[in-house]
Scaffold this motif. Structure first.
Motif, mmCIF file in Angstrom:
data_model
loop_
_atom_site.group_PDB
_atom_site.id
_atom_site.type_symbol
_atom_site.label_atom_id
_atom_site.label_comp_id
_atom_site.label_asym_id
_atom_site.label_seq_id
_atom_site.Cartn_x
_atom_site.Cartn_y
_atom_site.Cartn_z
ATOM 1 N N ILE A 209 0.855 -1.182 0.000
ATOM 2 C CA ILE A 209 0.000 0.000 0.000
ATOM 3 C C ILE A 209 0.894 1.234 0.000
ATOM 4 O O ILE A 209 1.810 1.338 0.821
ATOM 5 N N GLY A 210 0.633 2.190 -0.894
ATOM 6 C CA GLY A 210 1.451 3.403 -0.879
ATOM 7 C C GLY A 210 0.948 4.493 -1.801
ATOM 8 O O GLY A 210 0.734 4.256 -2.994
ATOM 9 N N ASN A 211 0.739 5.673 -1.263
ATOM 10 C CA ASN A 211 0.318 6.836 -2.032
ATOM 11 C C ASN A 211 1.406 7.219 -3.043
ATOM 12 O O ASN A 211 2.585 7.363 -2.694
ATOM 13 N N GLY A 212 1.025 7.424 -4.288
ATOM 14 C CA GLY A 212 1.978 7.695 -5.345
ATOM 15 C C GLY A 212 2.609 9.071 -5.306
ATOM 16 O O GLY A 212 3.548 9.338 -6.062
ATOM 17 N N LYS A 213 2.134 9.968 -4.458
ATOM 18 C CA LYS A 213 2.753 11.287 -4.327
ATOM 19 C C LYS A 213 3.902 11.285 -3.324
ATOM 20 O O LYS A 213 4.568 12.309 -3.155
ATOM 21 N N HIS A 214 4.107 10.152 -2.660
ATOM 22 C CA HIS A 214 5.135 10.052 -1.619
ATOM 23 C C HIS A 214 6.324 9.288 -2.187
ATOM 24 O O HIS A 214 6.224 8.104 -2.511
ATOM 25 N N ARG A 215 7.461 9.965 -2.315
ATOM 26 C CA ARG A 215 8.613 9.384 -3.006
ATOM 27 C C ARG A 215 9.126 8.093 -2.382
ATOM 28 O O ARG A 215 9.550 7.177 -3.123
ATOM 29 N N PRO A 216 9.137 7.923 -1.050
ATOM 30 C CA PRO A 216 9.571 6.628 -0.500
ATOM 31 C C PRO A 216 8.753 5.453 -1.016
ATOM 32 O O PRO A 216 9.280 4.357 -1.206
ATOM 33 N N ASN A 217 7.444 5.691 -1.248
ATOM 34 C CA ASN A 217 6.598 4.614 -1.769
ATOM 35 C C ASN A 217 6.967 4.254 -3.209
ATOM 36 O O ASN A 217 7.014 3.071 -3.574
ATOM 37 N N LEU A 218 7.214 5.256 -4.022
ATOM 38 C CA LEU A 218 7.580 4.988 -5.422
ATOM 39 C C LEU A 218 8.894 4.230 -5.492
ATOM 40 O O LEU A 218 9.043 3.288 -6.286
ATOM 41 N N ASP A 219 9.847 4.636 -4.664
ATOM 42 C CA ASP A 219 11.128 3.929 -4.625
ATOM 43 C C ASP A 219 10.932 2.477 -4.200
ATOM 44 O O ASP A 219 11.548 1.565 -4.761
ATOM 45 N N ALA A 220 10.068 2.259 -3.201
ATOM 46 C CA ALA A 220 9.826 0.894 -2.720
ATOM 47 C C ALA A 220 9.200 0.027 -3.808
ATOM 48 O O ALA A 220 9.554 -1.153 -3.961
ATOM 49 N N ILE A 221 8.274 0.586 -4.589
ATOM 50 C CA ILE A 221 7.648 -0.182 -5.670
ATOM 51 C C ILE A 221 8.681 -0.575 -6.722
ATOM 52 O O ILE A 221 8.705 -1.710 -7.216
ATOM 53 N N LEU A 222 9.561 0.357 -7.044
ATOM 54 C CA LEU A 222 10.608 0.045 -8.027
ATOM 55 C C LEU A 222 11.578 -1.004 -7.486
ATOM 56 O O LEU A 222 12.050 -1.872 -8.239
ATOM 57 N N GLN A 223 11.869 -0.946 -6.192
ATOM 58 C CA GLN A 223 12.711 -1.967 -5.574
ATOM 59 C C GLN A 223 12.028 -3.332 -5.620
ATOM 60 O O GLN A 223 12.668 -4.356 -5.884
ATOM 61 N N LEU A 224 10.737 -3.327 -5.369
ATOM 62 C CA LEU A 224 9.983 -4.580 -5.440
ATOM 63 C C LEU A 224 10.058 -5.183 -6.842
ATOM 64 O O LEU A 224 10.352 -6.367 -7.004
ATOM 65 N N GLY A 226 12.157 -4.577 -9.366
ATOM 66 C CA GLY A 226 13.455 -4.907 -9.932
ATOM 67 C C GLY A 226 14.294 -5.863 -9.123
ATOM 68 O O GLY A 226 15.072 -6.654 -9.686
ATOM 69 N N GLU A 227 14.164 -5.834 -7.783
ATOM 70 C CA GLU A 227 15.075 -6.584 -6.928
ATOM 71 C C GLU A 227 14.413 -7.657 -6.067
ATOM 72 O O GLU A 227 14.920 -8.775 -5.945
ATOM 73 N N ILE A 228 13.292 -7.333 -5.475
ATOM 74 C CA ILE A 228 12.736 -8.206 -4.434
ATOM 75 C C ILE A 228 11.730 -9.200 -4.982
ATOM 76 O O ILE A 228 11.801 -10.400 -4.666
#
Length: 416
Positions: A209-224, A226-228
């Motif tokens: 779950i993560g609001n798309g206006k919050h940069r930590p959430n966007l980074d976490a989705i990209l980490q998911l 590409g990496e996790i």
């Protein structure tokens, strides 16, 4: 300017945005504060320069007046003088920067309260450290260009609500003169009766779950992506991850790959249903600040989180060896699958997280009461050196912002 009397228990909240409790943790936080002030008998006006939000709360149904205000405009001065609020609550330091000088001019007897939500300079300094591939240190925070702006706002306010104990410790450690101007007020969420929740066997799939206006959430989705998630799928070939969040940008929506078990769903109007069906929430946040509402809400709905140490900051200490936290992709994937597959590990993680989350789900507004009691104390309780610094920062900032604002207003009106 003559000094008007203020009207007791009249509160003006200046929001950076309009509250969206079904879309953001910040929206949940401000709604909890508003309900607390209503319970204490305040007449509330909520003002913002922001345009309409897609998921705004219905403030009018709570008896809260909504007012659209303008930056760099004397109409705000007239508004203040007509209403004579006794208490002002700034939602984030950015609104204090923009409006506190006008309030001090028009309503010198009003008390100014700042809710930081999270320390923005802390969050940005951590993001910079991640981007540069280095371990974050407090010295990075002090070097962040937002640090001095944010600290100056904390000094200018009469009292500051801090949402996280680690942030209280950072502030008092780096800026000890702020100690008398800080009060810890947890995330805050009124408990709702959840009834019977699904057990381990009745649940399936991972969720983020993560609001798309919050940069930590966007980074976490990209980490998911590409990496996790590839590592999780290699260990759990039929695994499925569903990603929910308001305002997800196009480059995130394009990551939707059902054939890989990676599903980008967008905004969920009812998180209770989402949290009620999933087996594990995953939160691989690499930077951030404050307290993560997604972790608190998941625990309340009987859903444990597999997260980084950042995800649990301000909620529980994961520095020891725990089965539900990891900070590298390999460890995160391995522990996530173990948590997903083993009922005893899952139940233990949920028990620990529910116990800690309960400290933020309160049936009373006692932390807010403490803050208001501190505001009522004589100003003499603040050390003289703090008072001198506070006045210096007000004088310097107000003079600079006052003339800049008046210049902008005159320019926009076409005045010479």
């Amino acid at each position: 300017m003559s000094e008007p009397d203020t009207i007791p228990k009249s509160l003006l909240v200046i929001g950076y945005t309009w509250p969206e409790p079904n879309a953001t943790a910040a929206g949940q936080r401000i709604m909890w504060l508003l309900q607390g002030f209503l319970q204490k008998g305040y007449q509330i006006t909520f003002a913002s320069t922001a345009g309409p939000g897609a998921y705004e709360a219905d403030l009018e149904s709570l008896g809260i007046e909504k007012v659209r205000i303008r930056l760099n405009d004397t109409s705000f001065d007239r508004f203040l003088s007509a209403r004579r609020f006794s208490l002002i609550l700034f939602d984030r330091f950015l609104t204090e920067e923009q409006f506190s000088w006008r309030i001090r001019d028009c309503l010198p007897n009003a008390r100014l309260l700042l809710d930081t939500e999270d320390l923005h300079s802390l969050r940005y300094s951590r993001e910079e450290a991640v981007r540069k591939g280095r371990v974050w240190r407090p010295s990075d925070w002090v070097r962040d260009p937002r640090f001095y702006r944010e600290i100056a706002s904390l000094f200018r306010a009469d009292l500051n609500l801090i949402i996280s104990k680690p942030e209280m410790e950072l502030l008092t450690g780096e800026v000890p003169l702020l100690r008398n101007k800080l009060v810890y007020v947890p995330f805050g969420s009124l408990i709702e009766e959840q009834g019977k929740v699904q057990s381990f066997d009745g649940r399936s799939d991972f969720v983020f779950i993560g609001n798309g206006k919050h940069r930590p959430n966007l980074d976490a989705i990209l980490q998911l992506k590409g990496e996790i998630w590839p590592r999780i799928r290699s260990l759990l070939p039929k695994g499925k991850l569903q990603i929910y969040g308001a305002y997800l940008p196009e480059h995130i929506l394009q990551l939707h790959k059902p054939e890989e078990g990676f599903e980008v769903k967008g905004w969920a109007p009812d998180l209770k249903t989402v949290f009620g069906k999933a087996r594990v929430q995953i939160a691989p946040l690499r930077f951030g600040a404050g307290v993560k509402g997604k972790v608190l809400e998941a625990a309340r709905h009987g859903l444990p989180t597999m997260g980084t140490s950042m995800a649990f900051e301000g909620i529980l200490n994961t520095s020891g060896k725990v089965a539900f936290s990891a900070d590298t992709a390999d460890d995160f994937a391995r522990k996530a699958v173990h948590l997903y597959n083993h009922a005893t590990v899952w139940e233990r993680a949920l028990s620990i997280q529910k116990t800690e989350a309960a400290k933020h789900h309160m049936t009373t507004f006692s932390p807010l009461t403490k803050a208001l009691e501190m505001l009522e104390k004589p100003i003499e309780v603040v050390p003289e050196e703090t008072r001198i610094l506070e006045n210096m920062l007000r004088d310097e900032a107000f003079g600079r912002v006052r003339y800049l604002s008046k210049w902008i207003e005159a320019k926009e009106k076409g005045e010479d």
